[in-house]
Design a protein around this motif. Structure first.
Motif, PDB file in Angstrom:
ATOM      1  N   ILE A  93      20.191 125.243   6.437  1.00 12.45           N
ATOM      2  CA  ILE A  93      19.039 124.833   5.626  1.00 12.45           C
ATOM      3  C   ILE A  93      18.109 126.020   5.387  1.00 12.45           C
ATOM      4  CG2 ILE A  93      16.956 123.406   5.607  1.00 12.45           C
ATOM      5  CD1 ILE A  93      18.652 121.310   7.205  1.00 12.45           C
ATOM      6  N   LEU A  94      17.836 126.796   6.421  1.00 17.24           N
ATOM      7  CA  LEU A  94      16.958 127.958   6.268  1.00 17.24           C
ATOM      8  C   LEU A  94      17.544 128.988   5.302  1.00 17.24           C
ATOM      9  CD1 LEU A  94      15.649 128.504   9.901  1.00 17.24           C
ATOM     10  CD2 LEU A  94      14.303 127.849   7.888  1.00 17.24           C
ATOM     11  N   VAL A  95      18.833 129.232   5.392  1.00 16.16           N
ATOM     12  CA  VAL A  95      19.483 130.177   4.475  1.00 16.16           C
ATOM     13  C   VAL A  95      19.315 129.700   3.034  1.00 16.16           C
ATOM     14  CG1 VAL A  95      21.726 131.085   3.730  1.00 16.16           C
ATOM     15  CG2 VAL A  95      21.094 131.148   6.143  1.00 16.16           C
ATOM     16  N   THR A  96      19.504 128.421   2.812  1.00 10.07           N
ATOM     17  CA  THR A  96      19.347 127.862   1.469  1.00 10.07           C
ATOM     18  C   THR A  96      17.912 128.014   0.973  1.00 10.07           C
ATOM     19  OG1 THR A  96      21.124 126.285   1.917  1.00 10.07           O
ATOM     20  CG2 THR A  96      19.637 125.774   0.083  1.00 10.07           C
ATOM     21  N   LEU A  97      16.949 127.729   1.829  1.00 12.08           N
ATOM     22  CA  LEU A  97      15.541 127.868   1.448  1.00 12.08           C
ATOM     23  C   LEU A  97      15.177 129.322   1.155  1.00 12.08           C
ATOM     24  CD1 LEU A  97      13.818 125.428   3.971  1.00 12.08           C
ATOM     25  CD2 LEU A  97      14.051 125.129   1.495  1.00 12.08           C
TER      26      LEU A  97
ATOM     27  N   LYS B 131       9.919 123.672   7.025  1.00 11.43           N
ATOM     28  CA  LYS B 131       8.926 123.558   5.959  1.00 11.43           C
ATOM     29  C   LYS B 131       9.369 124.390   4.768  1.00 11.43           C
ATOM     30  CE  LYS B 131       5.093 123.560   9.238  1.00 11.43           C
ATOM     31  NZ  LYS B 131       3.841 124.264   9.553  1.00 11.43           N
ATOM     32  N   PRO B 132       8.855 124.061   3.594  1.00 11.92           N
ATOM     33  CA  PRO B 132       9.163 124.888   2.423  1.00 11.92           C
ATOM     34  C   PRO B 132       8.653 126.317   2.613  1.00 11.92           C
ATOM     35  CG  PRO B 132       8.052 122.859   1.771  1.00 11.92           C
ATOM     36  CD  PRO B 132       8.004 122.929   3.263  1.00 11.92           C
ATOM     37  N   ILE B 133       9.296 127.253   1.980  1.00 13.47           N
ATOM     38  CA  ILE B 133       8.860 128.652   2.028  1.00 13.47           C
ATOM     39  C   ILE B 133       8.025 128.902   0.785  1.00 13.47           C
ATOM     40  CG2 ILE B 133       9.620 131.056   2.054  1.00 13.47           C
ATOM     41  CD1 ILE B 133      12.211 130.060   3.397  1.00 13.47           C
TER      42      ILE B 133
ATOM     43  N   ASP C 124       5.619 132.764   5.362  1.00  8.92           N
ATOM     44  CA  ASP C 124       6.652 131.736   5.570  1.00  8.92           C
ATOM     45  C   ASP C 124       8.035 132.369   5.515  1.00  8.92           C
ATOM     46  OD1 ASP C 124       4.635 129.796   5.600  1.00  8.92           O
ATOM     47  OD2 ASP C 124       4.989 129.182   3.512  1.00  8.92           O
ATOM     48  N   HIS C 125       8.217 133.274   4.579  1.00 13.50           N
ATOM     49  CA  HIS C 125       9.492 133.961   4.402  1.00 13.50           C
ATOM     50  C   HIS C 125       9.850 134.760   5.654  1.00 13.50           C
ATOM     51  CE1 HIS C 125      11.974 137.300   2.513  1.00 13.50           C
ATOM     52  NE2 HIS C 125      12.683 136.230   2.283  1.00 13.50           N
ATOM     53  N   GLN C 126       8.905 135.530   6.164  1.00 15.78           N
ATOM     54  CA  GLN C 126       9.143 136.331   7.366  1.00 15.78           C
ATOM     55  C   GLN C 126       9.444 135.452   8.574  1.00 15.78           C
ATOM     56  OE1 GLN C 126       9.617 139.631   7.643  1.00 15.78           O
ATOM     57  NE2 GLN C 126       9.520 139.534   5.424  1.00 15.78           N
ATOM     58  N   ARG C 127       8.718 134.353   8.674  1.00 15.38           N
ATOM     59  CA  ARG C 127       8.945 133.428   9.791  1.00 15.38           C
ATOM     60  C   ARG C 127      10.360 132.827   9.710  1.00 15.38           C
ATOM     61  NH1 ARG C 127       3.865 131.957  10.128  1.00 15.38           N
ATOM     62  NH2 ARG C 127       3.935 130.661   8.285  1.00 15.38           N
TER      63      ARG C 127
ATOM     64  N   ALA D 168      16.601 130.415  -2.217  1.00 12.00           N
ATOM     65  CA  ALA D 168      15.813 129.872  -3.326  1.00 12.00           C
ATOM     66  C   ALA D 168      14.501 130.631  -3.482  1.00 12.00           C
ATOM     67  CB  ALA D 168      15.549 128.382  -3.100  1.00 12.00           C
ATOM     68  N   TYR D 169      13.834 130.923  -2.377  1.00 14.73           N
ATOM     69  CA  TYR D 169      12.572 131.664  -2.421  1.00 14.73           C
ATOM     70  C   TYR D 169      12.792 133.064  -2.985  1.00 14.73           C
ATOM     71  CZ  TYR D 169       8.411 134.154  -0.793  1.00 14.73           C
ATOM     72  OH  TYR D 169       7.278 134.935  -0.736  1.00 14.73           O
ATOM     73  N   GLU D 170      13.813 133.763  -2.490  1.00 15.08           N
ATOM     74  CA  GLU D 170      14.066 135.136  -2.939  1.00 15.08           C
ATOM     75  C   GLU D 170      14.501 135.177  -4.394  1.00 15.08           C
ATOM     76  OE1 GLU D 170      16.757 136.728  -0.018  1.00 15.08           O
ATOM     77  OE2 GLU D 170      15.130 137.099   1.413  1.00 15.08           O
ATOM     78  N   GLU D 171      15.257 134.205  -4.827  1.00 16.47           N
ATOM     79  CA  GLU D 171      15.675 134.141  -6.237  1.00 16.47           C
ATOM     80  C   GLU D 171      14.454 133.987  -7.145  1.00 16.47           C
ATOM     81  OE1 GLU D 171      17.919 134.068  -9.667  1.00 16.47           O
ATOM     82  OE2 GLU D 171      18.653 134.534  -7.671  1.00 16.47           O
ATOM     83  N   ALA D 172      13.516 133.161  -6.729  1.00 15.04           N
ATOM     84  CA  ALA D 172      12.316 132.954  -7.538  1.00 15.04           C
ATOM     85  C   ALA D 172      11.344 134.129  -7.445  1.00 15.04           C
ATOM     86  CB  ALA D 172      11.618 131.668  -7.092  1.00 15.04           C
TER      87      ALA D 172
END
Length: 125
Positions: A37-41, A4-6, A11-14, A44-48
């Motif tokens: 896929i999780l690393v990529t997500l 799922k999207p983070i 969601d990030h911790q999971r 992206a989350y941490e960058e934002a």
């Protein structure tokens, strides 16, 4: 594999916990694909969410000086006479294009840091 999207810190911790579980996945497996896929997500989350702005030019120069153990006098070849070095480091004078080029090529300070706009100190000493 359900991904799922983070969107939240939970969601990030999971996702981070799941990466820990998948870390030793064999290449070319479903687990390795999920890990990728999780690393990529997460990236992206941490960058934002945790974006770190580049330092302004003066801070970038001071940081490189600290890294290399340089003194103000070591900047003369890049900025000109000692008084000009002092003016730049004390935010009394802006960097010129030739200074930026010399700092980039000589000290390997990223151009994107050196060309950023920054405030000058207009107070009189």
């Amino acid at each position: 594999m359900t991904i799922k999207p983070i969107k939240t810190a939970e969601d990030h911790q999971r996702a981070l916990a799941r990466i820990d579980e998948l870390w030793d996945a064999e290449p070319n497996t479903e687990a390795a694909d999920e890990l990728d896929i999780l690393v990529t997500l997460i990236e992206a989350y941490e960058e934002a969410k945790y974006k770190i702005d580049a330092p302004d030019p003066v801070e970038a120069i001071k940081f490189r000086m600290d890294q290399e153990g340089l003194r103000d006098s070591d900047l003369v070849p890049f900025l000109g006479q000692r008084s000009r070095v002092s003016e730049v480091l004390n935010r009394k004078r802006r960097l010129t294009l030739p200074m930026i080029r010399r700092l980039h090529s000589g000290l390997h300070i990223p151009l994107e840091c050196l060309v950023m706009d920054y405030e000058l100190d207009r107070t009189e000493a």
